[in-house]
Design a protein around this motif. Structure first.
Motif, PDB file in Angstrom:
ATOM      1  N   MET A   1       0.841  -1.182   0.000  1.00 61.25           N
ATOM      2  CA  MET A   1       0.000   0.000   0.000  1.00 61.25           C
ATOM      3  C   MET A   1       0.887   1.247   0.000  1.00 61.25           C
ATOM      4  N   ILE A   2       0.492   2.243  -0.751  1.00 65.90           N
ATOM      5  CA  ILE A   2       1.219   3.500  -0.779  1.00 65.90           C
ATOM      6  C   ILE A   2       0.793   4.320   0.438  1.00 65.90           C
ATOM      7  N   THR A   3       1.767   4.740   1.252  1.00 68.14           N
ATOM      8  CA  THR A   3       1.450   5.618   2.365  1.00 68.14           C
ATOM      9  C   THR A   3       1.999   7.010   2.100  1.00 68.14           C
ATOM     10  N   GLN A   4       3.143   7.102   1.454  1.00 69.61           N
ATOM     11  CA  GLN A   4       3.700   8.376   1.031  1.00 69.61           C
ATOM     12  C   GLN A   4       3.942   8.256  -0.468  1.00 69.61           C
ATOM     13  N   VAL A   5       3.345   9.147  -1.226  1.00 73.78           N
ATOM     14  CA  VAL A   5       3.455   9.052  -2.677  1.00 73.78           C
ATOM     15  C   VAL A   5       4.745   9.726  -3.138  1.00 73.78           C
ATOM     16  N   ASN A   6       5.635   8.929  -3.689  1.00 73.09           N
ATOM     17  CA  ASN A   6       6.849   9.440  -4.316  1.00 73.09           C
ATOM     18  C   ASN A   6       7.213   8.481  -5.444  1.00 73.09           C
ATOM     19  N   GLU A   7       8.245   8.804  -6.177  1.00 78.66           N
ATOM     20  CA  GLU A   7       8.593   7.988  -7.340  1.00 78.66           C
ATOM     21  C   GLU A   7       8.859   6.531  -6.966  1.00 78.66           C
ATOM     22  N   ASP A   8       9.545   6.300  -5.859  1.00 85.02           N
ATOM     23  CA  ASP A   8       9.867   4.927  -5.460  1.00 85.02           C
ATOM     24  C   ASP A   8       8.616   4.117  -5.131  1.00 85.02           C
ATOM     25  N   THR A   9       7.676   4.720  -4.395  1.00 89.45           N
ATOM     26  CA  THR A   9       6.464   3.961  -4.047  1.00 89.45           C
ATOM     27  C   THR A   9       5.608   3.712  -5.284  1.00 89.45           C
ATOM     28  N   VAL A  10       5.579   4.677  -6.204  1.00 87.68           N
ATOM     29  CA  VAL A  10       4.833   4.473  -7.447  1.00 87.68           C
ATOM     30  C   VAL A  10       5.471   3.341  -8.245  1.00 87.68           C
ATOM     31  N   ARG A  11       6.794   3.345  -8.350  1.00 83.62           N
ATOM     32  CA  ARG A  11       7.500   2.292  -9.099  1.00 83.62           C
ATOM     33  C   ARG A  11       7.209   0.919  -8.499  1.00 83.62           C
ATOM     34  N   ARG A  12       7.188   0.829  -7.173  1.00 85.16           N
ATOM     35  CA  ARG A  12       6.883  -0.461  -6.524  1.00 85.16           C
ATOM     36  C   ARG A  12       5.465  -0.920  -6.868  1.00 85.16           C
ATOM     37  N   GLN A  13       4.505   0.002  -6.870  1.00 83.58           N
ATOM     38  CA  GLN A  13       3.136  -0.358  -7.242  1.00 83.58           C
ATOM     39  C   GLN A  13       3.071  -0.820  -8.694  1.00 83.58           C
ATOM     40  N   LEU A  14       3.839  -0.163  -9.562  1.00 81.09           N
ATOM     41  CA  LEU A  14       3.819  -0.522 -10.980  1.00 81.09           C
ATOM     42  C   LEU A  14       4.425  -1.902 -11.231  1.00 81.09           C
ATOM     43  N   MET A  15       5.200  -2.395 -10.277  1.00 81.54           N
ATOM     44  CA  MET A  15       5.750  -3.747 -10.415  1.00 81.54           C
ATOM     45  C   MET A  15       4.653  -4.802 -10.274  1.00 81.54           C
ATOM     46  N   LEU A  16       3.448  -4.371  -9.916  1.00 83.07           N
ATOM     47  CA  LEU A  16       2.301  -5.284  -9.834  1.00 83.07           C
ATOM     48  C   LEU A  16       1.530  -5.359 -11.152  1.00 83.07           C
ATOM     49  N   VAL A  17       1.962  -4.571 -12.149  1.00 79.85           N
ATOM     50  CA  VAL A  17       1.295  -4.537 -13.452  1.00 79.85           C
ATOM     51  C   VAL A  17       2.118  -5.364 -14.425  1.00 79.85           C
ATOM     52  N   PHE A  18       1.499  -6.407 -14.978  1.00 82.81           N
ATOM     53  CA  PHE A  18       2.218  -7.335 -15.848  1.00 82.81           C
ATOM     54  C   PHE A  18       1.759  -7.237 -17.292  1.00 82.81           C
ATOM     55  N   ASP A  19       2.693  -7.414 -18.198  1.00 79.16           N
ATOM     56  CA  ASP A  19       2.356  -7.577 -19.607  1.00 79.16           C
ATOM     57  C   ASP A  19       1.772  -8.983 -19.710  1.00 79.16           C
ATOM     58  N   PRO A  20       0.493  -9.115 -20.062  1.00 76.58           N
ATOM     59  CA  PRO A  20      -0.145 -10.436 -20.056  1.00 76.58           C
ATOM     60  C   PRO A  20       0.487 -11.436 -21.017  1.00 76.58           C
ATOM     61  N   GLU A  21       1.052 -10.964 -22.100  1.00 74.56           N
ATOM     62  CA  GLU A  21       1.668 -11.887 -23.065  1.00 74.56           C
ATOM     63  C   GLU A  21       3.013 -12.407 -22.575  1.00 74.56           C
ATOM     64  N   LEU A  22       3.780 -11.542 -21.900  1.00 75.59           N
ATOM     65  CA  LEU A  22       5.133 -11.925 -21.488  1.00 75.59           C
ATOM     66  C   LEU A  22       5.205 -12.383 -20.039  1.00 75.59           C
ATOM     67  N   GLY A  23       4.226 -11.991 -19.215  1.00 76.68           N
ATOM     68  CA  GLY A  23       4.228 -12.401 -17.814  1.00 76.68           C
ATOM     69  C   GLY A  23       5.294 -11.720 -16.982  1.00 76.68           C
ATOM     70  N   VAL A  24       5.757 -10.547 -17.424  1.00 74.19           N
ATOM     71  CA  VAL A  24       6.779  -9.785 -16.713  1.00 74.19           C
ATOM     72  C   VAL A  24       6.192  -8.405 -16.424  1.00 74.19           C
ATOM     73  N   ASN A  25       6.542  -7.848 -15.272  1.00 75.12           N
ATOM     74  CA  ASN A  25       5.976  -6.543 -14.922  1.00 75.12           C
ATOM     75  C   ASN A  25       6.542  -5.428 -15.789  1.00 75.12           C
ATOM     76  N   VAL A  26       5.771  -4.332 -15.884  1.00 74.43           N
ATOM     77  CA  VAL A  26       6.114  -3.231 -16.797  1.00 74.43           C
ATOM     78  C   VAL A  26       7.391  -2.511 -16.389  1.00 74.43           C
ATOM     79  N   VAL A  27       7.733  -2.527 -15.102  1.00 76.28           N
ATOM     80  CA  VAL A  27       8.970  -1.888 -14.652  1.00 76.28           C
ATOM     81  C   VAL A  27      10.171  -2.700 -15.127  1.00 76.28           C
ATOM     82  N   ASP A  28      10.171  -4.006 -14.852  1.00 76.54           N
ATOM     83  CA  ASP A  28      11.295  -4.852 -15.259  1.00 76.54           C
ATOM     84  C   ASP A  28      11.420  -4.964 -16.777  1.00 76.54           C
ATOM     85  N   LEU A  29      10.303  -4.814 -17.478  1.00 75.20           N
ATOM     86  CA  LEU A  29      10.371  -4.821 -18.942  1.00 75.20           C
ATOM     87  C   LEU A  29      11.013  -3.547 -19.488  1.00 75.20           C
TER      88      LEU A  29
END
Length: 102
Positions: A1-29
């Motif tokens: 959960m985001i408690t303080q919004v900054n670039e690092d917390t946003v990036r961590r949340q975005l690691m929960l978003v996956f490219d469905p075809e590749l099965g890898v999160n959008v940050v690591d891609l």
């Protein structure tokens, strides 16, 4: 959960978003080009692996769902750009391992 919004917390949340075809999160891609946070307003510049990606709406929707409604988040805007063009070199080592079958 985001408690303080900054670039690092946003990036961590975005690691929960996956490219469905590749099965890898959008940050690591390497699809996230920039994250700007100001007073709870989040602006993301990102790309997709190909301009004609059939899952464009699914991935962008996933970015919105990962962030909207979290504490401290006032709004989320996503700009999809094609320059610089995405290449596999943008992937993290973890993404490369996942896609190589390691």
């Amino acid at each position: 959960m985001i408690t303080q919004v900054n670039e690092d917390t946003v990036r961590r949340q975005l690691m929960l978003v996956f490219d469905p075809e590749l099965g890898v999160n959008v940050v690591d891609l390497g699809l996230i080009y920039s994250i700007e946070v100001k007073d709870g307003h989040i602006a993301i510049r990102m790309t997709l692996t190909t301009p004609g990606c059939p899952l464009h709406d699914t991935i962008i929707g996933g970015v919105h769902r990962a962030l909207e409604g979290k504490p401290g988040v006032a709004s989320v805007s996503v700009e999809v750009v094609w320059e610089p063009q995405w290449t596999p070199e943008r992937m993290s080592d973890e993404a490369k391992r996942q896609l190589s079958g390691w």
